[in-house]
Motif scaffolding. Sequence first.
Motif, mmCIF file in Angstrom:
data_model
loop_
_atom_site.group_PDB
_atom_site.id
_atom_site.type_symbol
_atom_site.label_atom_id
_atom_site.label_comp_id
_atom_site.label_asym_id
_atom_site.label_seq_id
_atom_site.Cartn_x
_atom_site.Cartn_y
_atom_site.Cartn_z
ATOM 1 N N GLY A 37 14.654 46.526 -8.521
ATOM 2 C CA GLY A 37 13.749 47.474 -7.894
ATOM 3 C C GLY A 37 13.121 46.944 -6.637
ATOM 4 N N THR A 38 12.098 47.650 -6.192
ATOM 5 C CA THR A 38 11.391 47.354 -4.952
ATOM 6 C C THR A 38 9.902 47.303 -5.246
ATOM 7 O OG1 THR A 38 13.081 48.588 -3.749
ATOM 8 C CG2 THR A 38 11.042 48.139 -2.577
ATOM 9 N N VAL A 39 9.197 46.360 -4.611
ATOM 10 C CA VAL A 39 7.747 46.266 -4.779
ATOM 11 C C VAL A 39 7.104 47.496 -4.144
ATOM 12 C CG1 VAL A 39 5.664 44.941 -4.266
ATOM 13 C CG2 VAL A 39 7.790 43.747 -4.835
ATOM 14 N N TYR A 40 6.415 48.261 -4.949
ATOM 15 C CA TYR A 40 5.750 49.485 -4.512
ATOM 16 C C TYR A 40 4.297 49.184 -4.137
ATOM 17 C CZ TYR A 40 4.429 54.437 -4.700
ATOM 18 O OH TYR A 40 3.983 55.696 -4.398
ATOM 19 N N SER A 41 3.671 48.285 -4.911
ATOM 20 C CA SER A 41 2.299 47.863 -4.661
ATOM 21 C C SER A 41 2.066 46.551 -5.401
ATOM 22 C CB SER A 41 1.319 48.933 -5.152
ATOM 23 O OG SER A 41 -0.014 48.572 -4.850
ATOM 24 N N TYR A 42 1.027 45.815 -5.014
ATOM 25 C CA TYR A 42 0.716 44.561 -5.702
ATOM 26 C C TYR A 42 -0.719 44.146 -5.428
ATOM 27 C CZ TYR A 42 0.940 42.052 -1.273
ATOM 28 O OH TYR A 42 0.690 41.618 0.007
ATOM 29 N N THR A 43 -1.200 43.242 -6.252
ATOM 30 C CA THR A 43 -2.477 42.585 -6.008
ATOM 31 C C THR A 43 -2.346 41.146 -6.480
ATOM 32 O OG1 THR A 43 -4.885 42.738 -6.278
ATOM 33 C CG2 THR A 43 -3.543 43.174 -8.227
ATOM 34 N N THR A 44 -3.103 40.257 -5.878
ATOM 35 C CA THR A 44 -3.063 38.842 -6.237
ATOM 36 C C THR A 44 -4.268 38.511 -7.117
ATOM 37 O OG1 THR A 44 -1.973 38.325 -4.153
ATOM 38 C CG2 THR A 44 -2.977 36.481 -5.349
ATOM 39 N N ILE A 45 -4.000 37.874 -8.238
ATOM 40 C CA ILE A 45 -5.051 37.438 -9.155
ATOM 41 C C ILE A 45 -5.287 35.951 -8.934
ATOM 42 C CG2 ILE A 45 -5.746 37.228 -11.575
ATOM 43 C CD1 ILE A 45 -5.371 40.148 -10.600
ATOM 44 N N HIS A 46 -6.487 35.603 -8.487
ATOM 45 C CA HIS A 46 -6.824 34.200 -8.252
ATOM 46 C C HIS A 46 -7.613 33.605 -9.427
ATOM 47 C CE1 HIS A 46 -5.427 34.042 -4.096
ATOM 48 N NE2 HIS A 46 -5.909 35.266 -3.966
ATOM 49 N N ILE A 47 -8.482 34.414 -10.015
ATOM 50 C CA ILE A 47 -9.263 33.969 -11.164
ATOM 51 C C ILE A 47 -8.819 34.808 -12.351
ATOM 52 C CG2 ILE A 47 -11.565 33.687 -12.146
ATOM 53 C CD1 ILE A 47 -12.579 33.464 -9.230
ATOM 54 N N ALA A 48 -8.020 34.196 -13.209
ATOM 55 C CA ALA A 48 -7.375 34.912 -14.299
ATOM 56 C C ALA A 48 -8.162 34.787 -15.595
ATOM 57 C CB ALA A 48 -5.968 34.352 -14.498
ATOM 58 N N PRO A 49 -7.924 35.699 -16.537
ATOM 59 C CA PRO A 49 -8.521 35.532 -17.860
ATOM 60 C C PRO A 49 -7.960 34.279 -18.526
ATOM 61 C CG PRO A 49 -7.012 37.412 -17.823
ATOM 62 C CD PRO A 49 -7.119 36.898 -16.427
ATOM 63 N N PRO A 50 -8.643 33.745 -19.521
ATOM 64 C CA PRO A 50 -8.238 32.468 -20.124
ATOM 65 C C PRO A 50 -6.766 32.385 -20.534
ATOM 66 C CG PRO A 50 -10.351 33.146 -21.014
ATOM 67 C CD PRO A 50 -9.856 34.279 -20.156
ATOM 68 N N GLU A 51 -6.210 33.468 -21.087
ATOM 69 C CA GLU A 51 -4.826 33.406 -21.554
ATOM 70 C C GLU A 51 -3.802 33.326 -20.420
ATOM 71 O OE1 GLU A 51 -6.125 37.774 -22.035
ATOM 72 O OE2 GLU A 51 -7.011 35.816 -22.277
ATOM 73 N N PHE A 52 -4.226 33.636 -19.174
ATOM 74 C CA PHE A 52 -3.319 33.557 -18.031
ATOM 75 C C PHE A 52 -3.788 32.549 -16.982
ATOM 76 C CE2 PHE A 52 -2.848 38.013 -19.534
ATOM 77 C CZ PHE A 52 -1.547 37.904 -19.976
ATOM 78 N N ALA A 53 -4.790 31.753 -17.308
ATOM 79 C CA ALA A 53 -5.363 30.820 -16.338
ATOM 80 C C ALA A 53 -4.339 29.840 -15.782
ATOM 81 C CB ALA A 53 -6.528 30.063 -16.960
ATOM 82 N N ASP A 54 -3.373 29.431 -16.605
ATOM 83 C CA ASP A 54 -2.368 28.473 -16.149
ATOM 84 C C ASP A 54 -1.389 29.091 -15.150
ATOM 85 O OD1 ASP A 54 -1.433 30.039 -18.332
ATOM 86 O OD2 ASP A 54 0.244 28.642 -18.604
ATOM 87 N N LEU A 55 -1.356 30.406 -15.046
ATOM 88 C CA LEU A 55 -0.448 31.074 -14.111
ATOM 89 C C LEU A 55 -1.080 31.331 -12.747
ATOM 90 C CD1 LEU A 55 1.052 33.791 -16.475
ATOM 91 C CD2 LEU A 55 2.097 31.621 -15.810
ATOM 92 N N ALA A 56 -2.393 31.341 -12.666
ATOM 93 C CA ALA A 56 -3.084 31.715 -11.434
ATOM 94 C C ALA A 56 -2.798 30.730 -10.305
ATOM 95 C CB ALA A 56 -4.578 31.800 -11.694
ATOM 96 N N PRO A 57 -2.676 31.191 -9.086
ATOM 97 C CA PRO A 57 -2.669 32.590 -8.699
ATOM 98 C C PRO A 57 -1.305 33.228 -8.978
ATOM 99 C CG PRO A 57 -2.374 31.237 -6.757
ATOM 100 C CD PRO A 57 -2.563 30.304 -7.921
ATOM 101 N N TYR A 58 -1.335 34.505 -9.333
ATOM 102 C CA TYR A 58 -0.103 35.242 -9.582
ATOM 103 C C TYR A 58 -0.258 36.667 -9.060
ATOM 104 C CZ TYR A 58 -2.659 36.920 -13.724
ATOM 105 O OH TYR A 58 -3.590 37.453 -14.560
#
Length: 101
Positions: A37-58
């Motif tokens: 597919g094609t990116v239609y929209s996006y946002t960047t998460i810099h401060i993630a919730p605890p369960e995704f903290a290891d992925l930030a920024p994403y």
Amino acid sequence: MKAYKCSECGYKSITKKYYCPECRATAYEIVDVSGDGTVYSYTTIHIAPPEFADLAPYQVVLIELSNKLKVTGFMKDKVNIGDKVTIKEIKDSTYVFEKVS
């Protein structure tokens, strides 16, 4: 990648609905759809919730698949609107995409 197709009118959705929003039928069949597919929209998460903290920024991305269905997912790569992507994996019921070179 799987989608649900209304047995009456052919309406497709990534998530199963209780009834079809087009014709109100309740019978669905599971069909394969492309994960490209094609990116239609996006946002960047810099401060993630605890369960995704290891992925930030994403990136949280809205992808328009090649068959016009839209799906929300995650990406580690930085993206721009219009970038081509493909599904990498489905992890904990979450779609993870990657850029196509």
